[in-house]
Scaffold this motif. Structure first.
Motif, short mmCIF file in Angstrom:
data_model
loop_
_atom_site.label_atom_id
_atom_site.label_comp_id
_atom_site.label_asym_id
_atom_site.label_seq_id
_atom_site.Cartn_x
_atom_site.Cartn_y
_atom_site.Cartn_z
N ARG A 116 7.74 6.78 0.48
CA ARG A 116 8.97 6.55 -0.29
C ARG A 116 8.70 5.58 -1.42
N LEU A 117 7.91 4.52 -1.12
CA LEU A 117 7.64 3.53 -2.15
C LEU A 117 6.70 4.07 -3.22
N LYS A 118 6.05 5.20 -2.95
CA LYS A 118 5.25 5.84 -3.99
C LYS A 118 6.12 6.75 -4.84
N GLY A 119 7.42 6.77 -4.55
CA GLY A 119 8.34 7.55 -5.36
C GLY A 119 8.37 9.03 -5.03
N MET A 120 7.95 9.39 -3.81
CA MET A 120 7.97 10.81 -3.44
C MET A 120 9.40 11.22 -3.10
N ASN A 121 9.76 12.49 -3.40
CA ASN A 121 11.13 12.90 -3.11
C ASN A 121 11.30 13.15 -1.61
N PRO A 122 12.57 13.08 -1.13
CA PRO A 122 12.81 13.13 0.32
C PRO A 122 12.23 14.37 0.98
N ARG B 19 9.57 16.09 0.13
CA ARG B 19 8.12 15.94 0.24
C ARG B 19 7.77 14.93 1.33
#
Lengths: 546, 317
Positions: free
Chosen positions: B219-225, B227
């Motif tokens: 999540r902190l790498k900005g991946m969408n939910p 993924r």
């Protein structure tokens, strides 16, 4: 504010940040109005004890809160973007790309199902910064800069195939993958051994300088933050205590709390007279070789522990400290050699030992959290060994429990019917001590008992152990990787490396040269409060060709 | 990889032992039932003489142990003997039925497994939303009704209106399309019965992992939910999901007798029940062994796949 960065652009501004956490349906404050400014390329150290809210503030700087927390007030402005007002998608596009995160435990924060390089390239590919092939080439380059071994191939391993220190560097490389403007380092070296910590600290500092990345460096270790940060902010229970540039903060702290943190450990055990010749040691480990499966983990280990003496067993993870404890307690029968108690050989397997032999040797564990059954009350936790080993019943048992609680300085009426979940970390560890004492042992193994505790709490535990030793003539085997703890409590030191004892002797000898090269390495790797310590040490080691 | 092969070999050997024990148990159980084949076969017209004659002819007058080992000796050489009822070889009798049962099980699984995986992932993604609640409630409703009830409701809705046939008997000349059409209702019934279990397990296994540090990292790498769930949680949740799927597949092969009866589908389950009623031992034994093998093999397959899904077990340090 340090002059060095005064003319740089402001990257992150946090004003009056308030965060609440939920416990039992009510929201209570965790962070009460913290301000923070960070300029481009600057490293801010955020320090405090556990519960100070430093990780919470660090995550909030990414616009992120953990489940059960919420930001209740203040503004977070990252390069002109209001992270509180920005939508989820806007925030997600920043995360990983312009703001990255390095977690405390790389072993837990890397996904066990994917190779390191796939996890490295995920952010650049998903954020559209570069293609997969380019990202993989870039990964190799960064792995090389982070001084990882086999940079060309290490990325194609799974996390479980790589050591802790290497994983932590791989995680820092991963954070760098999109060349972010800001990285949050959340206690990145806390889980590492001192010698590994040095390598990781040096690699992090190097790469942050190379790419002129701004960073928030969160830690509870003052000596570490002194090496890493340009400026230091001290937090206590969600409030800011003070902030200053690193040199000022170290040389002239203003607040009492900061001064108490800075104070060098005051507790040092009084030097004990040498043990009389011909005295039978309480515990004697003789020529022990032991291991798991076909691998030997301990090789020909020898040492004695005398009554009223503390032997500190020091070494890095994998050096065989805990395995030695398992051999002494009979959990792991040795392949060769034996363990003597009062000069008599103990059966190698605990199942063959008599109840009285078992009673004589007790253990206190590192994680009081997991070592106490969460469903039992203090009365049962402490009462059980007293009942089992000493046959106490009814009123006598209750009396003994109250007596033990007095000994560990917890008010019996107040604590006797509590559950472990109703105690703080330090109090749980005290219950662990009481449980060991309940059996009236003559020998106690303390396995990293203070390493999960804050410094001030840890000191209280050490003092207590010291007092109890004198009162009950106990012999301690103190397993630790922390040399400051050794200084505080040990009479004798045994240094272990890769299953062998490399040096042993009285503490006073141990901290004076000449040392065994490995002891030398361990001693020199303990960070000091001097901000230039790391640079000096690296220069020294480079000169020696290490 | 070598330890996977040794695991397979060990498990197969254990499986053979299991089959042996199952065959003994089934044999003993049928011995305990009142009456034997001769009595059931002759029914009302049984006289002590005729019963004895039939017993002698079929070898039923031999002691139990002798009969069991005669039968076992045949099985080891691949001869399952003849059915007592119609004197045909058991192997012939079972062959078509087994084919039918496997077909129906695969048909139902082909719908149910992807459906429950996709639903499981979606409800994990939209956990605690209205969609999650509705999906869970309907899946639970479907599993809570007895199979025959679900079957009759489907017949009421879909067969009475003439959309699908209620009888699943397949003419020998039928093409694939027609076979799928005629067996749709039993397949749908089975799907409704097994989906809830697999879907809820998928959901639970994924949600269980969402508090892990590596999920927070994703999540902190900005991946969408989506993924985060599919790429980061699912691969680590595979082992429990695979095991539940295997369990349900085994059920689809061995536990569908009620559905076979309702839709008059000539599968193994019906054959088993009929043979128990007529004390036709060779058939009962053979079907029981097939059912037991299905459990053994599917569980073995599940263990192998779970192992393969875990890099820590295939790529040693």
């Amino acid at each position: 504010m340090s002059d060095q960065f005064a003319d740089k652009d402001v990257l992150l501004t946090i004003k009056d940040l308030r965060i609440e956490g939920r416990s039992d349906e009510t929201w209570s404050p965790i962070v009460n109005g913290v301000d923070l400014t960070l300029r481009k390329g600057e490293v801010l150290g955020l320090i405090g004890e556990s519960g100070a809210g430093k990780s919470t503030v660090g995550l909030a700087a990414m616009g992120f809160t953990r489940d059960g927390c919420r930001i209740s007030g203040g503004t977070i402005d990252f390069d002109g973007i209001d992270l509180r007002k920005a939508g989820k998608d806007t925030r997600r596009k920043l995360l990983g790309k312009r703001i990255a995160y390095v977690a405390q435990s790389a072993a837990a924060s890397f996904n066990p199902a994917h190779k390191l390089i796939d996890q490295y390239s995920e952010a650049p590919v998903q954020h559209g910064v570069m293609g997969k092939a380019e990202a993989e080439r870039d990964a190799v380059d960064l792995y090389r800069r982070m001084q990882l071994p086999d940079p060309d191939s290490i990325g194609f391993r799974y996390p479980h195939q790589v050591s802790g220190g290497q994983l932590q560097r791989a995680m820092t490389a991963m954070a760098m993958s999109c060349r972010p403007d800001l990285i949050i380092f959340d206690e990145p070296t806390t889980a590492l051994d001192v010698t590994t910590q040095i390598e990781v600290l040096a690699a992090i500092r190097n790469i942050v300088e190379q790419f002129d990345t701004a960073a928030i460096y969160i830690t509870h270790d003052l000596a570490v933050v002194a090496q890493m940060a340009d400026r230091i902010k001290v937090l206590l229970k969600g409030d800011e205590v003070e902030e200053a540039d690193t040199y000022t903060m170290l040389s002239a702290p203003q607040e009492d709390y900061t001064k108490s943190l800075w104070a060098v450990r005051s507790h040092t055990r009084a030097e004990q007279p040498p043990v009389g010749k011909g005295t039978t040691p309480v515990v004697s480990v003789r020529n022990v070789t032991a291991g798991y499966g076909t691998v030997d983990v301990l090789m020909d280990v020898n040492f004695d522990i005398h009554q009223r003496r503390t032997v500190a067993v020091v070494g890095e993870s994998g050096s065989g400290k805990s395995t030695t404890a398992r051999v002494i307690t009979g959990l792991l029968p040795p392949r060769r050699g034996e363990v003597l108690f009062d000069g008599e050989a103990l059966p190698p397997d605990y199942r063959q030992r008599s109840r009285d032999q078992l009673r004589q040797a007790q253990m206190i564990y590192q994680m009081a959290d997991t070592a106490l059954n969460p469903k039992l009350r203090i009365r049962e936790l402490i009462g059980r060994p007293a009942q089992m080993y000493l046959g106490l019943r009814g009123r006598k048992l209750t009396e003994r429990i109250r007596n033990l609680l007095d000994l560990i300085e917890l008010e019996p009426d107040d604590y006797i019917d509590r559950l472990p979940s109703e105690l703080s970390g330090g109090q749980k560890q005290r219950i662990g001590i009481a449980r060991a004492l309940a059996a009236e042992p003559r020998f106690i193994i303390c396995d990293e008992v203070t390493s999960a505790l804050d410094q001030l709490v840890a000191e209280g535990i050490l003092k207590l152990l010291d007092k109890l030793q004198t009162e009950f003539d106990l012999a301690y085997m103190f397993i630790t990787h922390d040399l400051a703890t050794v200084k505080a409590i040990a009479d004798e030191v045994v240094v272990m490396k890769e299953g062998r004892v490399v040096e042993q002797g009285p503490k006073t000898d141990m901290f004076q040269p000449p040392h065994d090269p490995y002891t030398e390495l361990l001693l020199s790797s303990v960070p000091e409060m001097d901000p230039d310590w790391l640079s000096k040490l690296l220069a020294e080691r480079a000169a020696k060709g290490q | 990889m070598s330890h996977i092969w040794s695991m397979i070999a060990k498990r197969l050997a254990l499986g053979l032992l299991t089959l042996f024990i199952v065959s003994v148990l089934i044999f003993l159980a049928t011995e305990l039932l009142p009456g034997d084949f001769a009595q059931e076969f002759l029914g009302q017209s049984a006289t002590p003489e005729t019963v004895a004659a039939i017993r002698r002819e079929l070898g039923l007058d031999q002691p139990m142990v002798t009969r069991y080992f005669d039968w076992l000796g045949g099985v080891v050489t691949g001869d399952f003997g003849n059915s007592l009822s119609n004197r045909r070889p058991v192997a012939d009798l079972i062959a078509t039925r087994l084919g039918n049962t496997l077909f129906l099980a695969l048909y139902a699984a082909a719908i149910a497994v992807p459906l429950s995986l996709i639903l499981g992932i979606l409800v994990a993604l939209f956990r605690n939303s209205m969609f999650d609640r509705i999906a869970n409630a309907s899946a639970l409703t479907a599993i809570s009704f007895p199979e025959f009830f679900v079957a009759y409701i489907l017949i009421l809705w879909l067969a009475q209106t003439g959309v699908f046939p209620s009888m699943a008997r397949i003419p020998a000349t039928a093409g694939w399309g027609e076979i799928l059409y005629r067996t749709f209702l039993p397949a749908l019934t089975l799907t409704l019965v097994v989906t809830a279990h697999m879907m809820r397990m998928t959901r639970a296994a994924i949600i269980n992992l969402l508090a892990s540090p590596y999920i927070e990292m994703a999540r902190l790498k900005g991946m969408n939910p989506m993924r985060v769930i599919v790429k980061h949680a699912l691969p680590n949740a595979l082992a429990p999901i695979i095991n539940v799927i295997a369990l349900n597949l085994a059920y689809l092969i061995t536990g569908v007798v009620v559905v076979e009866v309702v839709f008059v589908y000539p599968g193994l389950g019906q054959l088993m029940v009929d043979s128990v009623a007529s004390r036709d031992m060779p058939v009962v034994q053979a079907v029981a062994l097939i059912f037991a093998s299905a459990y053994v093999l599917l569980n073995l397959l599940a263990d192998v796949l779970s192992t393969l899904s875990n890099p820590r077990l295939i790529h040693r340090r």
